[in-house]
Write an enzyme that holds these catalytic residues in place. Structure first.
Site, short mmCIF file in Angstrom:
data_model
loop_
_atom_site.label_atom_id
_atom_site.label_comp_id
_atom_site.label_asym_id
_atom_site.label_seq_id
_atom_site.Cartn_x
_atom_site.Cartn_y
_atom_site.Cartn_z
N ASP A 1 0.85 -1.20 0.00
CA ASP A 1 0.00 0.00 0.00
C ASP A 1 0.88 1.25 0.00
OD1 ASP A 1 -2.26 1.87 0.94
OD2 ASP A 1 -3.27 -0.07 0.86
N HIS B 1 -3.54 5.81 3.87
CA HIS B 1 -4.26 4.61 3.42
C HIS B 1 -3.57 3.33 3.88
CE1 HIS B 1 -5.81 1.83 0.22
NE2 HIS B 1 -6.89 2.61 0.26
N ASN C 1 -14.10 0.40 -6.08
CA ASN C 1 -15.13 1.32 -5.58
C ASN C 1 -15.87 2.01 -6.72
OD1 ASN C 1 -14.09 0.74 -3.03
ND2 ASN C 1 -12.72 2.51 -3.05
N SER D 1 -11.21 -0.99 -0.08
CA SER D 1 -9.87 -0.99 0.51
C SER D 1 -9.90 -1.33 1.99
CB SER D 1 -9.22 0.39 0.36
OG SER D 1 -8.78 0.61 -0.96
#
Lengths: 78, 446
Positions: B176, B208, B303, B377
């Site tokens: 990430d 994130h 998403n 996520s």
């Protein structure tokens, strides 16, 4: 045009990814990383080199790299 | 199936009992004999199948005429004769309550776990539903999880704490935006960081990555606020494959996967992707080769849906690889999140499983420390954390771990194209009194 590429090495050359990478270098690929566990080589090469690279013994496929982008930190959905 | 919640009189039983021994228990007939269960035929003494029609084997139970050595299956109360199936470690026994009591006592004394259930009569499934012994499909009770002072709603939903497992001894890679190594909630934890972004160290300059690491592997009992990490005992491998601006490319992501596989990470969590429907070949090879080496890649479905607006979206790269597990997002009522992408028709494009992904509280780089956000996520690291618990509980890796995740998931009313096999669930606690250590969730001793 110079393209960022991922070269996937075939299963028969899983133990000789470095050797395949050396052959790719010799044909004009700028090798960035040799991924021994996955059997892949990343880097860049000019479009004109592509047919020669694809013909290298041990190359299963060559793909143009893609990018990913996640949302900015202040986004409610990420 | 035996439903321990139903009184036994609801079932047609034979009067005999099924005893399941631990798979390592090599002398089950001797134990049965010592409890007064007589004439136990042992399948190892016969060449053919014991239940072969018309040809009952010789031996104590074989004197019985009829289609089966276990003729009692024809009706309740007719059971007679006992047999031990060595390949299964399972016996059908004709025993009285006193003998069963002795068996239970000795199994505890000798630490030989076993279970005892009544033998049921099974019939060909015919006729309309609603007959004797059947129940109409029930609509599950509606749920609405909420964060408490102790636990996030997501940890409650996946039953992380009840499991008893923490992912100890399991390496989990989160690929990430990196990790905030100064975050106080991880003091004393084993965290290995590596940057695959040129010109940036592994420090998380976005947030994130630290959030995803939190849901997968953060603490369950931090000094402040609710617990938020599913596999709180796992060893963390934080690979930075997305820059501080949130972007990355195949070269870095594949290098991160290679690094995680090389380091023996059983689980590789990737809350990233591109809204590209076309399957990208490098992730087919990477997923397949990782599985073969015992590393399961779990990725966000994406998403790109706006369900309220009539757009269900689609699973993008790399989650649409056939060898990468794809995760959809659920809200706290276990409904599909508005943004959660739907199955892309075609091989590999399916949503495989779902996890908590709306209003997820987790760690964030200091000084903010915590943040509550939504996304596939956020659902992904919940599944990755559960995968670590399952890997610890079962020892399974790769494709077998994938199968275990899918099998253990809680089926939902939502469509499978949106949630796959449903809500990921942590393994039930280890139970030394049950053969092979893990009881079904509804299991009650007889």
């Amino acid at each position: 045009m110079d393209q960022h590429i991922i070269v996937t090495v075939d299963e028969d050359h899983a133990e000789d990814v470095e050797g395949v990478a050396a052959r790719l270098r010799g044909l004009g690929m700028q090798v960035e990383s040799v991924l021994g566990s996955l059997g892949m080589v990343s880097g860049s090469a000019d479009d004109s080199c592509r047919p020669a690279l694809e013909a290298v013994d041990g190359v299963a496929s060559i793909d143009i790299q893609q990018d990913v982008q996640i949302a900015p930190p202040d986004s409610s959905v990420q | 199936m035996f439903d321990p919640d139903q009184p036994l009189t609801d079932h047609v039983t034979t009067g005999r009992f099924i005893v399941v021994f631990a798979s390592e228990d090599t002398d089950a007939p001797e134990l049965l004999g010592s409890c007064g269960v007589r004439d136990v035929a042992d399948s190892r003494d016969f060449d053919g199948p014991l239940l072969e029609s018309g040809g009952p084997p010789a031996g104590p139970a074989g004197s019985r005429s009829g289609p089966s050595v276990l003729g009692g299956a024809a009706g309740a109360g007719e059971g007679s004769g006992s047999v031990y199936f060595a390949e299964l470690g399972i016996a059908v026994v004709d025993a009285d309550p006193e003998q069963l009591g002795t068996l239970r006592t000795r199994s505890i004394e000798q630490r030989r776990p076993l279970s005892v259930s009544p033998e049921l009569v099974h019939r060909v499934l015919t006729g309309p539903p609603g007959g004797r012994g059947r129940r109409a499909a029930e609509t599950p009770p509606s749920v609405d999880f909420a964060d408490t002072a102790e636990l996030t709603w997501g940890l409650q939903a996946v039953q992380a704490v009840q499991s008893g497992y923490t992912g100890a001894g399991i390496r989990v890679a989160v690929l990430d935006t990196g990790f905030d190594s100064a975050h106080p909630d991880y003091a004393g934890r084993a965290v290995t960081v590596q940057s695959f972004i040129a010109g940036e160290d592994a420090q998380d300059g976005h947030g994130h990555g630290t959030h995803c690491i939190g849901s997968a592997c953060g603490p369950r009992d931090p000094e402040t606020g609710p617990g938020y990490g599913v596999a709180s005992g796992a060893e963390i491998f934080a690979g930075k494959v997305l820059g501080n601006a949130g972007s990355g490319s195949d070269a870095g992501i594949l290098a991160g996967i290679d690094w995680a596989v090389h380091n023996g990470c059983a689980v590789i969590s990737m809350s990233l992707g591109a809204d590209v429907a076309q399957v990208h070949p490098p992730y087919v090879a990477a997923g397949k080769r990782s599985l073969a080496k015992g590393s399961l890649i779990i990725a966000a479905a994406g998403n790109n849906a706006n369900r309220r607006g009539g757009d269900p979206g689609f699973v993008g790269v790399p989650a649409n690889s056939p060898f990468i597990m794809s995760v959809g997002a659920l809200d706290s009522s276990l409904g599909v999140a508005n943004f959660s992408a739907r199955t892309l028709q075609g091989r590999g494009g399916q949503v495989d499983i779902a996890g908590p992904g709306v209003n997820v509280y987790s760690s964030w780089p200091m000084p903010k420390r915590y943040n509550t956000i939504s996304g596939t996520s956020m659902a992904t690291p919940h599944v990755s954390g559960v995968a670590a618990l399952l890997a610890e509980a079962t020892g399974l890796r790769g494709r077998e771990l994938w199968a275990e995740l899918v099998q253990e998931a809680q089926r939902l009313e939502a469509a499978s194209v949106d949630v796959g096999s449903g809500l990921t669930l942590a393994p039930p606690p280890a139970d030394p009194s049950v053969p092979d250590g893990s009881a079904p969730r509804s299991y009650q001793p007889l």
